[in-house]
Scaffold this motif. Structure first.
Motif: not given
Length: 374
Positions: A32-43
């Motif tokens: 994913l683009p970083a801006k989409v991946a980052k929230p998922r990894l934060a979760d």
């Protein structure tokens, strides 16, 4: 399809045989683009932190640079898999560090013996949680390029066999404890019980997918069954079969194991959900249709008294594999084809709304073609 078919676990990439799943990844999905991946990894990090596993997750992600973008993409694309990861980070960490084939064997072996020392409520909970773990393992191995198609369907089918088998053993064990049936070997309740569970369709052919029902035919061999006194086998095995369906299908807080479809049995509109082998043989020999002949190509015993099931299928061999096609049989094949064509949406192929199972060129037509060649 031979009745002795067993789901295989040979279809695993070689570099997954001696290392954990994370080390074997060759993802089939784009990062994913970083801006989409980052929230998922934060979760995921938050869930791991709540479980006291923040350091373990961080270490796993650092050890394999492909793991973080892969997990983020899986979480974004599948709400079901995302919930499995966030609800139990320990399970996720265990799976990505385990050898995939060993994890499959562990889950299926634990499922098969889950009936021991259990009651119905405990078994239902155990089977549902095992299904969650197997589903997550299989999806990660599929999307991660670790297992091929046969490996994926084989794992799902092997788990179905184990889950149905565990439920059958518990039901028979408790029936014996209540004095309702005599069993030759209480440690293996299905042995010599006379209760036969045949897998049909994708279940019988070891081709289950993630959303498959399991098609079952439930029989009993009156020559093998030992019931006390003047007990009637029909109501007894109907009651056992209803309980089997409830254990597997009923939804609770942990979901369900498998939806169960019993409609492939002989004359489902007029027969009990469990019937004697003699009655089934009489039906197939006198009234059986060509589509039923084709369906039985995939039949195999998946649980219960396997030798009794094999003996039943052996008696059906002349019916399933007829020596000659006469004009009536050919006309019947044409009739089946016309019924497929008459289904709505079969006249044209369109991307939007096309039914890939029942529509033109769909799964049903493919199955029909293969079965006629067989």
């Amino acid at each position: 399809m031979p009745a002795s078919l067993k789901p295989s676990e040979k279809h695993t990439r070689k570099n997954a045989s001696s290392a954990g799943l994370a080390s074997a990844l060759a993802p089939r999905i784009r990062p994913l683009p970083a801006k989409v991946a980052k929230p998922r990894l934060a979760d995921l990090a938050e869930a791991a932190g709540d479980a006291g596993l923040a350091d373990d997750l961080s270490r796993a992600l650092k050890e394999n640079e492909a793991l973080a973008p892969f997990l983020a993409a899986v979480m974004e694309c599948s709400p079901f898999l995302r919930s499995l990861m966030l609800d139990d980070p320990a399970r996720l960490l265990r799976l990505i560090s385990d050898d995939p084939a060993a994890a499959r064997r562990r889950i299926i072996a634990a499922t098969a013996r889950a009936w021991k020392g259990s009651d119905e409520a405990k078994l239902m909970r155990t089977l549902r949680r095992a299904r969650q773990e197997l589903a997550l393992l299989t999806a990660l191995c599929d999307l991660g390029g670790v297992w091929d198609l046969a490996g994926v369907t084989g794992a799902l089918t092997a788990f179905a066999d184990a889950a149905v088998g565990a439920a059958v053993r518990l039901i028979l064990h408790e029936a014996r404890e209540a004095g309702q049936i005599a069993l030759p070997d209480p440690t293996h309740p299905e042995t010599g019980s006379g209760w036969i569970i045949l897998g049909m369709g994708k279940c019988g052919a070891a081709e289950l997918n993630y959303s498959s029902d399991i098609d079952l035919i439930v029989l009993y061999d009156a020559r093998v069954v030992r019931l006390p006194g003047d007990a009637e086998p029909v109501p007894f095995f109907v009651r056992l079969t209803k309980r089997l369906v409830r254990i597997l299908q009923e939804r609770d807080a942990d979901g369900y194991v498998f939806r169960v479809d019993l409609r492939l049995r002989p004359d489902p509109g007029a027969t009990n959900i469990a019937m004697s082998t003699d009655a089934a043989l009489q039906y197939y020999e006198g009234l059986g249709q060509n589509w039923e002949r084709a369906a039985l190509i995939k039949a195999r015993p998946v649980a219960g008294d396997a030798p009794a099931g094999e003996a039943f299928l052996a008696e059906l061999v002349p019916y399933i594999w007829r020596k000659y096609l006469d004009y009536a049989a050919i006309a019947d094949i044409h009739s089946i084809k016309r019924q497929i064509h008459d289904y709505r949406g079969h006249g044209e192929v369109a991307v939007a709304g096309h039914n890939i199972k029942l529509g033109r060129g769909g799964i049903r037509e493919i199955e029909f073609f293969v079965q006629t060649q067989q």
